[in-house]
Write a protein that holds these residues in place. Structure first.
Motif, PDB file in Angstrom:
ATOM      1  N   GLU A  83       0.835  -1.203   0.000  1.00  0.00           N
ATOM      2  CA  GLU A  83       0.000   0.000   0.000  1.00  0.00           C
ATOM      3  C   GLU A  83       0.868   1.251   0.000  1.00  0.00           C
ATOM      4  O   GLU A  83       0.596   2.206  -0.729  1.00  0.00           O
ATOM      5  CB  GLU A  83      -0.925  -0.005   1.223  1.00  0.00           C
ATOM      6  N   ARG A  84       1.914   1.231   0.824  1.00  0.00           N
ATOM      7  CA  ARG A  84       2.818   2.386   0.862  1.00  0.00           C
ATOM      8  C   ARG A  84       3.512   2.583  -0.481  1.00  0.00           C
ATOM      9  O   ARG A  84       3.688   3.712  -0.946  1.00  0.00           O
ATOM     10  CB  ARG A  84       3.875   2.200   1.952  1.00  0.00           C
ATOM     11  N   ALA A  85       3.928   1.470  -1.076  1.00  0.00           N
ATOM     12  CA  ALA A  85       4.607   1.564  -2.373  1.00  0.00           C
ATOM     13  C   ALA A  85       3.678   2.143  -3.432  1.00  0.00           C
ATOM     14  O   ALA A  85       4.099   2.967  -4.250  1.00  0.00           O
ATOM     15  CB  ALA A  85       5.114   0.192  -2.803  1.00  0.00           C
ATOM     16  N   THR A  86       2.415   1.757  -3.418  1.00  0.00           N
ATOM     17  CA  THR A  86       1.444   2.293  -4.368  1.00  0.00           C
ATOM     18  C   THR A  86       1.272   3.796  -4.162  1.00  0.00           C
ATOM     19  O   THR A  86       1.250   4.566  -5.134  1.00  0.00           O
ATOM     20  CB  THR A  86       0.085   1.576  -4.202  1.00  0.00           C
ATOM     21  N   ALA A  87       1.177   4.189  -2.896  1.00  0.00           N
ATOM     22  CA  ALA A  87       1.039   5.623  -2.605  1.00  0.00           C
ATOM     23  C   ALA A  87       2.274   6.395  -3.061  1.00  0.00           C
ATOM     24  O   ALA A  87       2.162   7.484  -3.645  1.00  0.00           O
ATOM     25  CB  ALA A  87       0.806   5.831  -1.112  1.00  0.00           C
ATOM     26  N   VAL A  88       3.446   5.824  -2.834  1.00  0.00           N
ATOM     27  CA  VAL A  88       4.684   6.495  -3.255  1.00  0.00           C
ATOM     28  C   VAL A  88       4.777   6.540  -4.778  1.00  0.00           C
ATOM     29  O   VAL A  88       5.200   7.557  -5.339  1.00  0.00           O
ATOM     30  CB  VAL A  88       5.907   5.787  -2.635  1.00  0.00           C
ATOM     31  N   GLU A  89       4.353   5.475  -5.449  1.00  0.00           N
ATOM     32  CA  GLU A  89       4.365   5.478  -6.913  1.00  0.00           C
ATOM     33  C   GLU A  89       3.409   6.530  -7.459  1.00  0.00           C
ATOM     34  O   GLU A  89       3.733   7.214  -8.438  1.00  0.00           O
ATOM     35  CB  GLU A  89       4.010   4.095  -7.448  1.00  0.00           C
ATOM     36  N   ASP A  90       2.238   6.673  -6.830  1.00  0.00           N
ATOM     37  CA  ASP A  90       1.303   7.725  -7.243  1.00  0.00           C
ATOM     38  C   ASP A  90       1.920   9.100  -7.051  1.00  0.00           C
ATOM     39  O   ASP A  90       1.817   9.980  -7.929  1.00  0.00           O
ATOM     40  CB  ASP A  90      -0.002   7.620  -6.447  1.00  0.00           C
ATOM     41  N   GLU A  91       2.569   9.275  -5.906  1.00  0.00           N
ATOM     42  CA  GLU A  91       3.226  10.556  -5.632  1.00  0.00           C
ATOM     43  C   GLU A  91       4.342  10.806  -6.635  1.00  0.00           C
ATOM     44  O   GLU A  91       4.539  11.932  -7.091  1.00  0.00           O
ATOM     45  CB  GLU A  91       3.786  10.556  -4.208  1.00  0.00           C
ATOM     46  N   LEU A  92       5.078   9.755  -6.994  1.00  0.00           N
ATOM     47  CA  LEU A  92       6.141   9.890  -7.985  1.00  0.00           C
ATOM     48  C   LEU A  92       5.562  10.289  -9.343  1.00  0.00           C
ATOM     49  O   LEU A  92       6.125  11.150 -10.032  1.00  0.00           O
ATOM     50  CB  LEU A  92       6.921   8.587  -8.112  1.00  0.00           C
ATOM     51  N   GLY A  93       4.452   9.692  -9.720  1.00  0.00           N
ATOM     52  CA  GLY A  93       3.810  10.059 -10.987  1.00  0.00           C
ATOM     53  C   GLY A  93       3.394  11.514 -11.001  1.00  0.00           C
ATOM     54  O   GLY A  93       3.599  12.226 -11.991  1.00  0.00           O
ATOM     55  N   GLN A  94       2.833  11.976  -9.882  1.00  0.00           N
ATOM     56  CA  GLN A  94       2.430  13.381  -9.784  1.00  0.00           C
ATOM     57  C   GLN A  94       3.646  14.298  -9.830  1.00  0.00           C
ATOM     58  O   GLN A  94       3.627  15.345 -10.480  1.00  0.00           O
ATOM     59  CB  GLN A  94       1.643  13.610  -8.502  1.00  0.00           C
ATOM     60  N   ALA A  95       4.720  13.893  -9.118  1.00  0.00           N
ATOM     61  CA  ALA A  95       5.932  14.710  -9.109  1.00  0.00           C
ATOM     62  C   ALA A  95       6.555  14.767 -10.499  1.00  0.00           C
ATOM     63  O   ALA A  95       7.033  15.826 -10.931  1.00  0.00           O
ATOM     64  CB  ALA A  95       6.928  14.162  -8.102  1.00  0.00           C
ATOM     65  N   SER A  96       6.542  13.645 -11.216  1.00  0.00           N
ATOM     66  CA  SER A  96       7.094  13.633 -12.577  1.00  0.00           C
ATOM     67  C   SER A  96       6.298  14.544 -13.504  1.00  0.00           C
ATOM     68  O   SER A  96       6.878  15.277 -14.324  1.00  0.00           O
ATOM     69  CB  SER A  96       7.103  12.211 -13.122  1.00  0.00           C
TER      70      SER A  96
END
Length: 186
Positions: A80-93
């Motif tokens: 779950e944390r990894a999914t949230a971080v991946e979403d945040e990474l997508g937004q940051a990108s």
């Protein structure tokens, strides 16, 4: 020797010969009885040791199942944390791309946003590494359970090797998870 003497000698019952035969039979029966009692005592002792080992293995299996359940819960949380971080990474990108299109942005602002994106990318990579390690740990624990639950007379040495591998994989996963948490906090 006359014929009468010969007939008397042949027809006389050999009384003394039967006594030693009876003694031999009794001795053989006593020895057989003692051997049977000894074998029974030995088998009873062996059965007791096998019972103790079975109880030990059952307790160990229950402990491993509890550890596996705990690791699976940790793995789900990390996923779950990894999914949230991946979403945040997508937004940051996306944000980094939008900022690079704006030519009027000052160089300091672009540098700050690039550093933020790199941090998010590093966090996502760390999260992916943790998720992979936890998956390896869970897979190792499943293999161990397969070995232990495969049959009632499983190979104890194989179970030990599998448990050692699972311990190493889970220890590595836990270390990566702790490093990941520290990097998120810092």
């Amino acid at each position: 020797m006359s014929i009468d003497e010969r007939l008397a000698a042949v027809s006389a019952p050999p009384a003394r010969r039967r006594v030693p035969q009876r003694r031999t039979v009794v001795v053989v029966l006593v020895v057989a009885l003692l051997a049977a009692v000894g074998a029974g005592a030995y088998l009873y002792a062996v059965a007791g040791r096998w019972q103790e080992r079975a109880e030990l293995v059952s307790a160990e299996r229950a402990d491993l199942q509890a550890q596996l359940a705990d690791l699976q819960a940790q793995h789900a949380d990390l996923q779950e944390r990894a999914t949230a971080v991946e979403d945040e990474l997508g937004q940051a990108s996306d944000r980094v791309r939008a900022l690079s299109d704006e030519k009027a942005q000052v160089a300091d602002q672009r540098e700050a946003n690039a550093q933020k994106a790199q941090r998010n990318f590093d966090v996502a990579r760390s999260a992916a590494d943790v998720a992979t390690a936890m998956g390896t740990c869970a897979s190792s624990m499943r293999q161990l359970l397969d070995v232990v639950l495969a049959s009632p007379d499983y190979d104890y040495a194989l179970a030990q090797r599998t448990a050692s591998g699972a311990d190493a994989a889970c220890a590595q996963a836990q270390e990566l998870q702790q490093q990941f948490v520290v990097s998120l906090e810092g």
